[in-house]
Design a protein around this motif. Structure first.
Motif, PDB file in Angstrom:
ATOM      1  N   ASP A  57       0.154   4.042  -4.891  1.00 39.85           N
ATOM      2  CA  ASP A  57      -0.873   5.056  -4.615  1.00 39.85           C
ATOM      3  C   ASP A  57      -2.255   4.645  -5.123  1.00 39.85           C
ATOM      4  O   ASP A  57      -3.256   4.981  -4.508  1.00 39.85           O
ATOM      5  CB  ASP A  57      -0.494   6.389  -5.264  1.00 39.85           C
ATOM      6  CG  ASP A  57       0.688   7.043  -4.580  1.00 39.85           C
ATOM      7  OD1 ASP A  57       1.017   6.674  -3.429  1.00 39.85           O
ATOM      8  OD2 ASP A  57       1.299   7.935  -5.198  1.00 39.85           O
TER       9      ASP A  57
ATOM     10  N   LEU B 177      -7.842   2.293   1.976  1.00 41.06           N
ATOM     11  CA  LEU B 177      -7.269   2.268   3.321  1.00 41.06           C
ATOM     12  C   LEU B 177      -8.170   2.993   4.325  1.00 41.06           C
ATOM     13  O   LEU B 177      -8.729   4.048   4.035  1.00 41.06           O
ATOM     14  CB  LEU B 177      -5.884   2.902   3.337  1.00 41.06           C
ATOM     15  CG  LEU B 177      -4.804   2.132   2.585  1.00 41.06           C
ATOM     16  CD1 LEU B 177      -3.490   2.880   2.651  1.00 41.06           C
ATOM     17  CD2 LEU B 177      -4.642   0.726   3.142  1.00 41.06           C
TER      18      LEU B 177
ATOM     19  N   TYR C  60       0.823  -1.214   0.000  1.00 35.28           N
ATOM     20  CA  TYR C  60       0.000   0.000   0.000  1.00 35.28           C
ATOM     21  C   TYR C  60       0.857   1.264   0.000  1.00 35.28           C
ATOM     22  O   TYR C  60       0.516   2.240  -0.661  1.00 35.28           O
ATOM     23  CB  TYR C  60      -0.984  -0.002   1.178  1.00 35.28           C
ATOM     24  CG  TYR C  60      -2.153  -0.919   0.943  1.00 35.28           C
ATOM     25  CD1 TYR C  60      -3.109  -0.627  -0.019  1.00 35.28           C
ATOM     26  CD2 TYR C  60      -2.296  -2.087   1.669  1.00 35.28           C
ATOM     27  CE1 TYR C  60      -4.181  -1.474  -0.251  1.00 35.28           C
ATOM     28  CE2 TYR C  60      -3.361  -2.940   1.448  1.00 35.28           C
ATOM     29  CZ  TYR C  60      -4.297  -2.630   0.481  1.00 35.28           C
ATOM     30  OH  TYR C  60      -5.358  -3.475   0.243  1.00 35.28           O
TER      31      TYR C  60
ATOM     32  N   GLN D  21      -4.428   2.966  -2.465  1.00 40.22           N
ATOM     33  CA  GLN D  21      -4.625   3.595  -1.168  1.00 40.22           C
ATOM     34  C   GLN D  21      -6.043   4.105  -0.907  1.00 40.22           C
ATOM     35  O   GLN D  21      -6.380   4.412   0.233  1.00 40.22           O
ATOM     36  CB  GLN D  21      -3.613   4.719  -0.967  1.00 40.22           C
ATOM     37  CG  GLN D  21      -2.209   4.185  -0.846  1.00 40.22           C
ATOM     38  CD  GLN D  21      -1.177   5.269  -0.626  1.00 40.22           C
ATOM     39  OE1 GLN D  21      -1.520   6.433  -0.433  1.00 40.22           O
ATOM     40  NE2 GLN D  21       0.082   4.894  -0.653  1.00 40.22           N
TER      41      GLN D  21
ATOM     42  N   LYS E 173      -4.528   6.353   5.982  1.00 41.74           N
ATOM     43  CA  LYS E 173      -3.215   6.335   5.346  1.00 41.74           C
ATOM     44  C   LYS E 173      -2.079   6.479   6.353  1.00 41.74           C
ATOM     45  O   LYS E 173      -0.966   6.085   6.081  1.00 41.74           O
ATOM     46  CB  LYS E 173      -3.122   7.432   4.292  1.00 41.74           C
ATOM     47  CG  LYS E 173      -3.932   7.140   3.067  1.00 41.74           C
ATOM     48  CD  LYS E 173      -3.688   8.175   2.004  1.00 41.74           C
ATOM     49  CE  LYS E 173      -4.590   7.925   0.823  1.00 41.74           C
ATOM     50  NZ  LYS E 173      -4.387   8.903  -0.225  1.00 41.74           N
TER      51      LYS E 173
END
Length: 97
Positions: free
Chosen positions: A85, A91, A81, A88, A94
């Motif tokens: 990018d 997520l 991750y 992401q 982050k």
């Protein structure tokens, strides 16, 4: 081909070859909208063949399709991750990278 097994609280994305699991990414469910990625494993003879990345990518695709967020506790998944990018968006936070 990546397969998935899923129960009420846990699951895994995995790849089999000759009826043997050669790679897997396991997860736990946290509530109705989160997946905690807790372990990625690839057989020694298949390391370096991108199977682990494919499993993380599949988990991300699954999360998008089911409106879930991912918390990558697995060190391998965290690295994937952090380096990609385009993954992401799924997520939970982050800052966890």
């Amino acid at each position: 081909m990546i397969k998935q097994e899923d129960t009420n609280s846990k699951g895994a994305f995995y790849i089999e070859e000759a009826n043997k699991r050669i790679a897997e990414l396991t997860y736990s469910k946290a509530g109705s909208n989160k997946l905690i990625l807790d372990h990625t494993g690839v057989d020694e003879e298949h390391r370096g063949t991108n199977l682990g990345y494919q499993l993380v990518e599949e988990a991300s695709k699954y999360a998008r399709q089911h409106n879930l967020k991912i918390l990558p506790l697995c060190p391998f998944a965290k690295v994937i991750y952090a380096r990609h990018d385009h993954l992401q968006d799924v997520l939970l936070n982050k800052k966890s990278l």
